[in-house]
Design an enzyme around this catalytic site. Structure first.
Site, PDB file in Angstrom:
ATOM      1  N   ASP A 152      50.109  27.720  41.698  1.00 53.56           N
ATOM      2  CA  ASP A 152      51.155  26.814  41.205  1.00 53.56           C
ATOM      3  C   ASP A 152      51.243  25.528  42.017  1.00 53.56           C
ATOM      4  O   ASP A 152      51.898  24.564  41.592  1.00 53.56           O
ATOM      5  CB  ASP A 152      52.516  27.519  41.204  1.00 53.56           C
ATOM      6  CG  ASP A 152      52.615  28.576  40.110  1.00 53.56           C
ATOM      7  OD1 ASP A 152      51.781  28.552  39.189  1.00 53.56           O
ATOM      8  OD2 ASP A 152      53.517  29.430  40.181  1.00 53.56           O
ATOM      9  N   ARG A 198      62.382  39.214  39.591  1.00 57.57           N
ATOM     10  CA  ARG A 198      62.206  40.538  40.207  1.00 57.57           C
ATOM     11  C   ARG A 198      63.569  41.167  40.521  1.00 57.57           C
ATOM     12  O   ARG A 198      63.765  42.359  40.311  1.00 57.57           O
ATOM     13  CB  ARG A 198      61.355  40.412  41.476  1.00 57.57           C
ATOM     14  CG  ARG A 198      59.881  40.125  41.207  1.00 57.57           C
ATOM     15  CD  ARG A 198      59.166  39.665  42.474  1.00 57.57           C
ATOM     16  NE  ARG A 198      57.719  39.602  42.309  1.00 57.57           N
ATOM     17  CZ  ARG A 198      57.062  38.587  41.771  1.00 57.57           C
ATOM     18  NH1 ARG A 198      57.732  37.517  41.334  1.00 57.57           N
ATOM     19  NH2 ARG A 198      55.737  38.605  41.667  1.00 57.57           N
ATOM     20  N   LYS A 201      61.386  25.781  31.443  1.00 57.92           N
ATOM     21  CA  LYS A 201      60.848  27.113  31.720  1.00 57.92           C
ATOM     22  C   LYS A 201      61.230  27.589  33.114  1.00 57.92           C
ATOM     23  O   LYS A 201      61.564  28.759  33.324  1.00 57.92           O
ATOM     24  CB  LYS A 201      59.326  27.111  31.578  1.00 57.92           C
ATOM     25  CG  LYS A 201      58.699  28.490  31.774  1.00 57.92           C
ATOM     26  CD  LYS A 201      57.215  28.454  31.560  1.00 57.92           C
ATOM     27  CE  LYS A 201      56.649  29.852  31.413  1.00 57.92           C
ATOM     28  NZ  LYS A 201      56.842  30.706  32.579  1.00 57.92           N
ATOM     29  N   ARG A 205      45.640  25.229  32.636  1.00 57.21           N
ATOM     30  CA  ARG A 205      46.157  24.229  33.578  1.00 57.21           C
ATOM     31  C   ARG A 205      45.040  23.420  34.222  1.00 57.21           C
ATOM     32  O   ARG A 205      45.255  22.264  34.612  1.00 57.21           O
ATOM     33  CB  ARG A 205      47.026  24.913  34.640  1.00 57.21           C
ATOM     34  CG  ARG A 205      47.921  23.951  35.396  1.00 57.21           C
ATOM     35  CD  ARG A 205      48.950  24.685  36.215  1.00 57.21           C
ATOM     36  NE  ARG A 205      50.028  25.205  35.384  1.00 57.21           N
ATOM     37  CZ  ARG A 205      50.870  26.158  35.769  1.00 57.21           C
ATOM     38  NH1 ARG A 205      50.736  26.710  36.962  1.00 57.21           N
ATOM     39  NH2 ARG A 205      51.835  26.558  34.969  1.00 57.21           N
ATOM     40  N   LYS A 244      62.517  31.279  40.839  1.00 56.20           N
ATOM     41  CA  LYS A 244      62.469  32.126  39.646  1.00 56.20           C
ATOM     42  C   LYS A 244      61.641  33.380  39.902  1.00 56.20           C
ATOM     43  O   LYS A 244      61.866  34.414  39.270  1.00 56.20           O
ATOM     44  CB  LYS A 244      61.952  31.354  38.440  1.00 56.20           C
ATOM     45  CG  LYS A 244      60.459  31.098  38.366  1.00 56.20           C
ATOM     46  CD  LYS A 244      60.107  30.329  37.107  1.00 56.20           C
ATOM     47  CE  LYS A 244      58.606  30.107  36.972  1.00 56.20           C
ATOM     48  NZ  LYS A 244      57.888  31.333  36.595  1.00 56.20           N
ATOM     49  N   SER A 245      60.700  33.320  40.826  1.00 51.07           N
ATOM     50  CA  SER A 245      59.903  34.506  41.152  1.00 51.07           C
ATOM     51  C   SER A 245      60.772  35.590  41.774  1.00 51.07           C
ATOM     52  O   SER A 245      60.681  36.768  41.410  1.00 51.07           O
ATOM     53  CB  SER A 245      58.768  34.134  42.113  1.00 51.07           C
ATOM     54  OG  SER A 245      57.884  33.224  41.516  1.00 51.07           O
TER      55      SER A 245
END
Length: 415
Positions: free
Chosen positions: A301, A25, A400, A332, A20-21
């Site tokens: 992460d 972008r 997500k 977190r 997803k990163s």
């Protein structure tokens, strides 16, 4: 939604979900390009959908599924424009700088946990660029009105690298050259990722050791066919689960990736797992389970799955970089302490470190994801060490970044 995970081991083969990163972008740049772009390996996570909706609001036409077709356009200023980043911190910060390109008032907002995250660092960064910004009593939504007027800009990169990524993406489209000086930059690999995608879309940046950047103005992104590589952040959960319980083979993971979470490979080796690498493939299997030290400052992460690894080892493991965990989908750091303390794991905070005293097993029970996708995933992976079932409330938080996480987990779950 609640998910119940019974004790299990991991055994099997999986294709890695798209990063997803990279995807967010690529969507942002495709929306600014000259000509259409085809994005392959599209993964419809909530964060990706937020980015897709934003470029649509800014005038792009988007259609397709796994192969996404994007035709750039211009925004319609006949009515107010509101860009909704949902819960994506990257989309909020990156598109705030892109919004400043249009020289008209554009609102940027988000939902749920994003509304609770600090906006001061973003506002300050935009102001340093000469952008007009109004907050709503110090919170979202922001009203942003460009242009990015300054040609020499200083940024503080200690809170997040997202602002720098957004500015780097926007700067080549300005009429003037831009010089950016950055201090205290965190998550440098994510900036390298941004520069890599920009380069593949035809734009160049002079990078002086991630401290200074020189960007020529009047450049243009070129639309193209672009494939999204597999996500090391998501894969780390399965790799950690296999290292403590069985074996997995994962395809679609670039071994030369610029993703920060590729660091999971060296952590698995330090832990004592068997790790075998080929160009687009990794296999991980259970072997030893040794305590280890890992600095996760640039890859926060990884904390959730790496806590599972530390729980599997007998003895003290030390994870550094806990200050990067506070402003995520949840706090977190507190979420990890709450979830794994319930499972019987002894953990001690020490400044910017977390000391974990693993015993090789965890207890089951009921835990909350705190609506945090990475907490939900690591709680499920903890089932590889649990002595009874784990009930995960708000498990649908995985949507997500990885909507199919639990379906994929069941493919490699052996009870």
């Amino acid at each position: 939604m609640n998910e119940v995970v019974h004790p299990y081991r991991i055994e099997g083969v999986l294709q890695a979900v798209a990063s997803k990163s990279y995807l967010q972008r690529a969507l942002a740049i495709a929306g600014l390009a000259d000509g259409p772009t085809f994005i392959r390996n599209y993964n419809a996570s909530a964060d990706a959908i937020a980015a897709q909706n934003i470029i649509t609001k800014l005038g792009s036409k988007v259609r397709g599924g796994v192969r996404m077709h994007i035709v750039p356009g211009k925004p319609d200023f006949s009515s107010d424009i509101m860009l909704d980043a949902d819960e994506s911190g990257l989309s909020l910060r990156m598109f705030s700088f892109i919004a400043a390109l249009y020289g008209r008032a554009i609102q940027v907002t988000g939902k749920k946990s994003l509304l609770e995250r600090p906006v001061e660092p973003l506002v300050e960064a935009l102001l340093h660029c000469g952008v007009q910004v109004k907050t709503s009593n110090g919170a979202l939504p922001l009203t942003i009105c460009g242009p990015l007027a300054k040609n020499k800009i200083e940024l503080d990169g200690s809170f997040s690298s997202h602002m720098l990524s957004g500015l780097l993406i926007a700067a080549p489209l300005l009429e003037h050259d831009t010089e950016i000086s950055v201090r205290n930059l965190v998550s440098r690999p994510y900036v390298a990722m941004t520069l890599n995608i920009m380069r593949q879309f035809g734009v160049t940046v002079e990078n002086n050791n991630f401290c200074q950047f020189y960007i020529k103005g009047c450049q243009q992104y070129q639309g193209q066919e672009y494939a999204i590589e597999g996500d090391w952040s998501a894969a780390a959960n399965f790799l950690a689960g296999a290292a403590v319980s069985g074996k997995i083979e994962m395809t679609g993971l670039n071994q030369n990736s610029l993703q920060a979470d590729v660091k999971i490979r060296e952590i698995l080796v330090d832990f004592g797992a068997h790790v075998n690498l080929l160009n687009n493939f990794i296999s991980v299997s259970k072997n030893e389970a040794k305590p280890f030290n890992a600095d996760l400052t640039d890859c926060p992460d990884l904390f959730p799955p790496v806590v599972v690894l530390a729980a599997a080892a007998n003895g003290k493991s030390v994870l550094t970089g806990t200050q990067r965990l506070i402003h995520k989908e949840s706090n977190r750091f507190n979420s990890l302490l709450a979830v794994f303390s319930k499972m019987g794991l002894k953990m001690e905070p020490h400044g910017n470190e977390l000391h974990i005293y693993g015993t090789g097993k965890l207890t089951g029970g009921e835990v909350d994801s705190f609506n945090d996708h990475r907490i939900a995933m690591c709680a499920a992976i903890a089932g590889t060490l649990a002595d009874s079932e784990i009930r995960i409330s708000n498990s649908d938080a995985v949507s997500k970044s990885y909507p199919e996480f639990f379906q994929d987990l069941r493919k490699v779950m052996i009870k």
